[in-house]
Design a protein around this motif. Sequence first.
Motif, PDB file in Angstrom:
ATOM      1  N   GLU A  16      27.963 -13.317 -27.340  1.00  0.00           N
ATOM      2  CA  GLU A  16      27.446 -13.822 -28.617  1.00  0.00           C
ATOM      3  C   GLU A  16      25.944 -13.658 -28.712  1.00  0.00           C
ATOM      4  O   GLU A  16      25.241 -13.569 -27.712  1.00  0.00           O
TER       5      GLU A  16
ATOM      6  N   SER B 106      25.227 -17.348 -36.103  1.00  0.00           N
ATOM      7  CA  SER B 106      25.738 -16.875 -34.814  1.00  0.00           C
ATOM      8  C   SER B 106      26.668 -15.689 -35.022  1.00  0.00           C
ATOM      9  O   SER B 106      27.394 -15.615 -36.013  1.00  0.00           O
TER      10      SER B 106
ATOM     11  N   HIS C 112      29.532 -13.363 -33.030  1.00  0.00           N
ATOM     12  CA  HIS C 112      30.440 -13.493 -31.891  1.00  0.00           C
ATOM     13  C   HIS C 112      31.242 -12.218 -31.662  1.00  0.00           C
ATOM     14  O   HIS C 112      31.707 -11.584 -32.613  1.00  0.00           O
TER      15      HIS C 112
ATOM     16  N   SER D 202      22.797 -15.560 -31.173  1.00  0.00           N
ATOM     17  CA  SER D 202      22.560 -16.614 -32.157  1.00  0.00           C
ATOM     18  C   SER D 202      21.075 -16.782 -32.417  1.00  0.00           C
ATOM     19  O   SER D 202      20.230 -16.484 -31.573  1.00  0.00           O
TER      20      SER D 202
ATOM     21  N   SER E 146      21.869 -22.529 -38.208  1.00  0.00           N
ATOM     22  CA  SER E 146      21.870 -21.356 -37.326  1.00  0.00           C
ATOM     23  C   SER E 146      22.705 -20.259 -37.953  1.00  0.00           C
ATOM     24  O   SER E 146      23.478 -20.487 -38.885  1.00  0.00           O
TER      25      SER E 146
ATOM     26  N   ALA F 138      34.527 -20.941 -30.766  1.00  0.00           N
ATOM     27  CA  ALA F 138      33.686 -20.611 -31.916  1.00  0.00           C
ATOM     28  C   ALA F 138      34.493 -19.918 -33.001  1.00  0.00           C
ATOM     29  O   ALA F 138      34.399 -20.258 -34.182  1.00  0.00           O
TER      30      ALA F 138
ATOM     31  N   TRP G 107      32.350 -20.086 -26.591  1.00  0.00           N
ATOM     32  CA  TRP G 107      30.958 -20.197 -26.170  1.00  0.00           C
ATOM     33  C   TRP G 107      30.713 -21.629 -25.713  1.00  0.00           C
ATOM     34  O   TRP G 107      31.515 -22.528 -25.979  1.00  0.00           O
TER      35      TRP G 107
ATOM     36  N   TRP H 221      25.876 -21.269 -40.339  1.00  0.00           N
ATOM     37  CA  TRP H 221      25.996 -22.710 -40.124  1.00  0.00           C
ATOM     38  C   TRP H 221      24.950 -23.444 -40.958  1.00  0.00           C
ATOM     39  O   TRP H 221      23.778 -23.428 -40.630  1.00  0.00           O
TER      40      TRP H 221
ATOM     41  N   ILE I 156      20.878 -23.511 -32.744  1.00  0.00           N
ATOM     42  CA  ILE I 156      21.835 -23.415 -31.634  1.00  0.00           C
ATOM     43  C   ILE I 156      21.227 -22.773 -30.387  1.00  0.00           C
ATOM     44  O   ILE I 156      21.401 -23.293 -29.278  1.00  0.00           O
ATOM     45  N   PRO I 157      20.512 -21.643 -30.485  1.00  0.00           N
ATOM     46  CA  PRO I 157      19.929 -21.082 -29.263  1.00  0.00           C
ATOM     47  C   PRO I 157      18.881 -21.971 -28.615  1.00  0.00           C
ATOM     48  O   PRO I 157      18.634 -21.860 -27.413  1.00  0.00           O
TER      49      PRO I 157
ATOM     50  N   ASP J 169      19.191 -15.865 -28.849  1.00  0.00           N
ATOM     51  CA  ASP J 169      19.907 -16.030 -27.585  1.00  0.00           C
ATOM     52  C   ASP J 169      21.001 -14.976 -27.527  1.00  0.00           C
ATOM     53  O   ASP J 169      21.825 -14.875 -28.438  1.00  0.00           O
TER      54      ASP J 169
END
Length: 309
Positions: free
Chosen positions: A149, A208, A210, A151, A206, A221, A215, A237, A155-156, A283
């Motif tokens: 993933e 993300s 995937h 992001s 965030s 996720a 995750w 998100w 989140i990261p 990330d």
Amino acid sequence: MKTDPAAPLFVVNPMSGGGRTKKRWPALERALARAGFEPDAAFTMYHGHGYGLAAAALEDGRRTIIAVGGDGTLNEIISAVIDAGQAAGVRVGTIPMGTGKDVGKCLGIADPVRAIRAIASGAERRLDVGRVAAHDEFGNPVVRHFLLELSAGWIPEVSKSTPRMLKLLGDTAPYIMTTFAKMLGPMNRDFEVQIDGQQFHGRYNSVSIHNMELWGGDMVAVPGAAPDDGLFDVIRWGPLGRRAVIKAVRDMQAGGTHLGTEGIDHHAARVIELASPKKSYLDADGEPGGYLPARIEILPGILRFLAPE
């Protein structure tokens, strides 16, 4: 002594899993010997060392490289192979020893015994890999890769802030604890998002991207996300408040029932572009992926990975 190209190199991160890998390596070495290997191991000594060890092994003609560590260690190996332009001729595998073991769980080889069995069998899967064209903290262009993933946003920051000592607590607990701690600060920011040409502008917690369904340990996720379908699963998100984040975490722990709820949007895509007026860290499989703006594209079936179908 000349390198045997057919013999795998095991790149071991002794500090993965909160330092547990260092203690468990002798037992793993014996298990590998029972499986017919004479383990040739190289140990990482600092962040990014796995990339250098893999790159040197490729120059020596090595054709199989196994990551013994977390998803971040595996990311370094994969990146070295792709950057060297040798993905077509080199096999990659893993003995998952990190905190979350997300890649291993998604591929059915989270248990070291099953992982060693997969390596010994020689069975391969062709996996997709994400390519990220981003920038370093000084604005210079960088290219990164990811298998699990990528992001950006809040989140990261959770992954980046999780202390090593917390990772001794298990697969998911360290990330859950850090998530609640990070809720005390700002949680949303503006993003410009382009998903296969479709434009989105707004305020998000965030974004993300995937390539597999898990995750953060055991959190789902994207249920059923496949690493070999030539597509990313993208989640926008937010903006999410604290209660919505807590609910999303619980829904992911319950199997991924968060998708489709208000404020969480899911897309399948091949190319994504991200930008934000706020400095935003990326990330990539738990590793530094650079900073926005970034262009992310999928490399279908580029990776020869030692895992059962």
